[in-house]
Enzyme design. Sequence first.
Site, PDB file in Angstrom:
ATOM      1  N   ARG A 290       0.920  -0.825   0.558  1.00 34.76           N
ATOM      2  CA  ARG A 290      -0.062   0.327   0.175  1.00 34.76           C
ATOM      3  C   ARG A 290       1.058   1.015  -0.393  1.00 34.76           C
ATOM      4  O   ARG A 290       0.338   1.962  -0.542  1.00 34.76           O
ATOM      5  CB  ARG A 290      -0.475  -0.090   1.460  1.00 34.76           C
TER       6      ARG A 290
ATOM      7  N   ARG B  45      20.169  -7.430   7.095  1.00 35.00           N
ATOM      8  CA  ARG B  45      20.234  -9.243   7.256  1.00 35.00           C
ATOM      9  C   ARG B  45      20.952  -9.641   8.398  1.00 35.00           C
ATOM     10  O   ARG B  45      20.516 -11.029   8.733  1.00 35.00           O
ATOM     11  CB  ARG B  45      20.757  -9.950   5.869  1.00 35.00           C
TER      12      ARG B  45
END
Lengths: 134, 134, 134
Positions: free
Chosen positions: B31, B104
């Site tokens: 979105r 990460r």
Amino acid sequence: MMDDMVGLAAVSLLGVLEQAYFSLQVIYARRKFSVSPPRTSGPPEFDRVFRAQANCAEYFPIFITVLWTSGVFFSPGLSSVCGLLYLYGRFRYFCGYSQSAQGRGNMSIIRDTRQNRLNIRFLRHTHTSNLSNI
Amino acid sequence: MMDDMVGLAAVSLLGVLEQAYFSLQVIYARRKFSVSPPRTSGPPEFDRVFRAQANCAEYFPIFITVLWTSGVFFSPGLSSVCGLLYLYGRFRYFCGYSQSAQGRGNMSIIRDTRQNRLNIRFLRHTHTSNLSNI
Amino acid sequence: MMDDMVGLAAVSLLGVLEQAYFSLQVIYARRKFSVSPPRTSGPPEFDRVFRAQANCAEYFPIFITVLWTSGVFFSPGLSSVCGLLYLYGRFRYFCGYSQSAQGRGNMSIIRDTRQNRLNIRFLRHTHTSNLSNI
């Protein structure tokens, strides 16, 4: 205990068959739209089938985990029934997504019965107002 | 035997909830950056969230398999604790990856305590030498 | 019952190790072809390794589900043996796909023994006729 689990095992295998069916649909779509591996993108029709299958495959281990955990620790019967409803919902999701990106929303079974009424409302809404970009 | 397995079942369900949280983050990112399905690439911010979720989803069945195999055949308690640590590591990985591709590396908990020292060393290193393309 | 399941657990863990090996190959391919995360496409060599790993990861939960369902409800021994054959087939699939997209077909073990004969026939066929785009 083993007898209670037969239902869970049957639903699991049905889920496996469903995944196999989705995978076959991707193979057919690859042939139809000439998208040979290792490519994963092509015309929007192929992309939708590919993503529908990928989404279903992603949720498969979650489905199996919830099915067996709730089946073993709560109720095998209720879990099997909910599992079947989930598989039916996934089937509708896959068919809907393959046709249009908006068709993904078809997963809900409850929405199924209300769909026509909602469609009519939606059509009225689009006639009377401009839709902002959702 | 069933009593010993409650911990494993609880960790499994926590893992499912975590995956649901990651999936929600992808929906929010879709979105926010206007990346509507079936597209799977967009600005780097979206790509990172999407890949972080995909990686976690990919390792979920492996996690469940190892959790239950080690839990049933070795120690349910130790497996549950290791499972919790893994889920915490995955959460850190997801948050780190969402912010930057280098984030990460935050999955390791041990690295957690050494992070500040390493950061200082890394900053010194980048001041004193030119980094070749890693 | 637990004794019968040791074989299934061993095959499961072997499957986990295989997935870990495939993931390592993707990491090596990322370094070799300089495709840093979150990117998932690069030269065809990288794409093939990436897709081979993604396909194997997608089928891993299905493999585990079928392995344990058939193992618990039918025969643990036969399931373990079939599981081992599947893992060997996946290994061949991964190696074949990494080398060429046509190499994916190498998963079948039966085809293995017929491969040379088929290759010869295929070469003859390409010499005597023009291949239409399959």
